[in-house]
Design an enzyme around this catalytic site. Structure first.
Site, PDB file in Angstrom:
ATOM      1  CG  HIS A 107     -40.936 -21.367   1.112  1.00  0.00           C
ATOM      2  ND1 HIS A 107     -39.954 -21.875   1.947  1.00  0.00           N
ATOM      3  CD2 HIS A 107     -41.819 -22.384   0.940  1.00  0.00           C
ATOM      4  CE1 HIS A 107     -40.228 -23.129   2.243  1.00  0.00           C
ATOM      5  NE2 HIS A 107     -41.367 -23.468   1.652  1.00  0.00           N
ATOM      6  CG  ASP A 109     -45.408 -24.878   1.325  1.00  0.00           C
ATOM      7  OD1 ASP A 109     -44.225 -24.515   1.123  1.00  0.00           O
ATOM      8  OD2 ASP A 109     -45.735 -25.657   2.233  1.00  0.00           O
ATOM      9  CG  HIS A 267     -42.820 -23.033   5.762  1.00  0.00           C
ATOM     10  ND1 HIS A 267     -43.935 -22.660   5.057  1.00  0.00           N
ATOM     11  CD2 HIS A 267     -42.230 -24.008   5.027  1.00  0.00           C
ATOM     12  CE1 HIS A 267     -44.015 -23.372   3.945  1.00  0.00           C
ATOM     13  NE2 HIS A 267     -42.981 -24.198   3.903  1.00  0.00           N
ATOM     14  NE  ARG A 282     -44.259 -29.445   1.034  1.00  0.00           N
ATOM     15  CZ  ARG A 282     -44.787 -28.847  -0.030  1.00  0.00           C
ATOM     16  NH1 ARG A 282     -45.379 -29.534  -0.972  1.00  0.00           N
ATOM     17  NH2 ARG A 282     -44.703 -27.537  -0.134  1.00  0.00           N
TER      18      ARG A 282
HETATM   19  O1  LIG Z   1     -38.873 -29.818   5.777  1.00  0.00           O
HETATM   20  C1  LIG Z   1     -39.388 -28.853   6.321  1.00  0.00           C
HETATM   21  O2  LIG Z   1     -39.272 -28.605   7.507  1.00  0.00           O
HETATM   22  C2  LIG Z   1     -40.257 -27.914   5.509  1.00  0.00           C
HETATM   23  C3  LIG Z   1     -40.021 -28.055   4.055  1.00  0.00           C
HETATM   24  C4  LIG Z   1     -40.980 -27.210   3.264  1.00  0.00           C
HETATM   25  O3  LIG Z   1     -40.710 -26.103   2.944  1.00  0.00           O
HETATM   26  C5  LIG Z   1     -42.311 -27.750   2.980  1.00  0.00           C
HETATM   27  O4  LIG Z   1     -42.609 -28.897   3.319  1.00  0.00           O
HETATM   28  O5  LIG Z   1     -43.120 -27.011   2.407  1.00  0.00           O
HETATM   29 FE   LIG Z   2     -42.463 -25.137   2.113  1.00  0.00          FE
END
Ligand SMILES: O=C(O)CCC(=O)C(=O)O
Ligand SMILES: [Fe+2]
Length: 291
Positions: A107, A109, A267, A282
Site C-alpha cells: 500500500h 499511506d 511498502h 510513526r
Molecule cells: O511497520 C512497518 O514497517 C510499516 C507499517 C506501515 O505500513 C506504516 O507505518 O505506514
Molecule cells: Fe503504511
C-alpha cells in the site's frame, strides 16, 4: 554492489541500498536542529533514493516531531488513535499474541485521503531479533517499464480508494479486524474526515516531475468501470509493481528512522516474527492532491 550515487553531497554520507532505491544516510543526528543546507541535502537524498534510512538515532517523541515538522504539517490518521500524550504519533505495536501486523500488505499511506501523505517517518523503538523488515517498491520504475500501450491506458484511469471496509478484507471494518488480530492498534471513528477519494492511476511527482504508478491496497476499482472489469487490471498493476528489481528491503535496528516518499513508492511490513514484540513510532507528513 551498491548502485552508483547520482547526487553529490557535502554534508551527508549517502550509501545506496538497492538498484531500485533506498539509501542509508550517515553523519546526521536528527535530534539536533539541523541547518537549512543539511535539510536541503536530506530532501535531495529522499527525492533521489525514495527511501532514506538513518541508523542509531536517539529521539524523544518531541524530537521526532520537530524533525517531521521540517517537511510540512503532520497528517493525522483518520482511523488510528495516536499516542495519548502525542496524538500526532502513531505507535505501531505488534505483540507475540497478535496474529497480524499493521501495514502487512502492499500500500501507500493514506491513499484514501484527498491529499494523501507525502511521506512517512517510522522510528524503531523495539525490533525483533530477526524479521520485521519493511519492503518498498519504486513506482517510477513500475510506470516507466510499462509498454507504450499500457502507459496510454494507465494514463486514462482513475482509482477509487477507500480507507475502511476493503473488499480485500471481505468488507470487514478495521475496528473488528484489528480487535481480533492486533489488539494494541486502536481504531477511532473518522467523524466527518473524507476517507474515500479518487486519484489518477499515473501521478506526476510534484517535486521531481517524474511519472509514477499510483496504486496500492486502498484501490477498490477504476472510476467508470465495474468491479469485474477493474479487478484484473488492478491485479496486473499490483503484481507488476512488486517485481523484485523494483524493490528494496529495509532491515531495522533499535534507533533506525526510515523516511519514505509515499508519492512514488509502496511498502509492505513483513510479518515474520510470531513470538516477538515490535514497536515503531510513526509520523506522516501532509501531501498535496495527486495530479
Ligand atoms: O511497520 C512497518 O514497517 C510499516 C507499517 C506501515 O505500513 C506504516 O507505518 O505506514
Ligand atoms: Fe503504511
Amino acid at each position: 554492489m551498491n548502485a552508483p550515487s547520482s547526487a553529490i553531497y557535502r554534508h551527508l554520507d549517502v550509501q545506496k541500498i538497492a538498484g531500485a532505491g533506498g539509501a542509508e544516510i550517515r553523519g546526521v543526528d536528527l535530534s539536533k536542529d539541523l541547518p537549512q543546507d543539511v535539510l536541503a541535502e536530506i530532501r535531495a537524498a529522499l527525492l533521489d533514493n525514495l527511501v532514506i534510512v538513518f541508523r542509531d538515532q536517539d529521539l524523544t517523541p518531541d524530537q521526532q516531531l520537530a524533525f517531521a515538522r521540517k517537511w510540512g504539517d503532520i497528517h493525522l490518521h483518520p482511523f488510528m488513535q495516536g499516542m495519548p500524550d502525542h496524538p500526532e504519533i502513531l505507535a505501531i505495536i505488534k505483540r507475540p499474541t497478535d496474529k497480524k501486523n499493521f501495514g502487512g500488505s502492499w500500500h501507500t499511506d493514506q491513499m484514501f485521503s484527498p491529499n494523501p501523505a507525502m511521506g512517512t517517518m517510522l522510528y524503531a523503538k523495539q525490533v525483533p531479533s530477526a524479521g520485521g523488515d519493511t519492503m518498498f517498491t519504486n513506482q517510477y520504475l513500475a510506470y516507466e517499464s510499462l509498454s507504450d500501450g499500457m502507459k496510454a491506458l494507465a494514463n486514462k484511469l482513475r482509482t477509487v480508494c477507500v480507507g475502511d471496509n476493503f473488499k480485500q478484507a471481505d468488507g470487514r471494518s478495521r475496528k473488528d479486524r484489528y480487535a481480533d488480530t492486533m489488539a494494541d492498534m486502536k481504531v477511532k471513528d473518522p467523524g466527518n474526515v473524507q476517507t474515500t477519494s479518487i486519484h489518477p492511476l499515473v501521478r506526476t511527482h510534484p517535486e521531481t516531475g517524474r511519472k509514477a504508478l499510483y496504486i496500492g491496497g486502498h484501490v477498490q476499482y477504476f472510476e467508470g468501470m465495474t468491479d469485474e472489469e477493474s479487478q484484473p487490471l488492478i491485479d496486473f498493476f499490483m503484481k507488476h509493481s512488486v517485481r523484485p528489481e523494483f524493490t528494496v528491503r529495509v532491515r531495522w535496528q533499535n534507533g533506525t528512522l526510515t523516511f519514505w516518499d509515499n508519492r512514488c513508492t509502496q511498502h509492505f511490513a513483513v510479518n515474520d516474527y510470531p513470538a516477538e514484540t515490535r514497536i515503531m513510532h510513526r509520523i506522516t507528513i501532509c501531501g498535496d492532491q495527486p495530479f
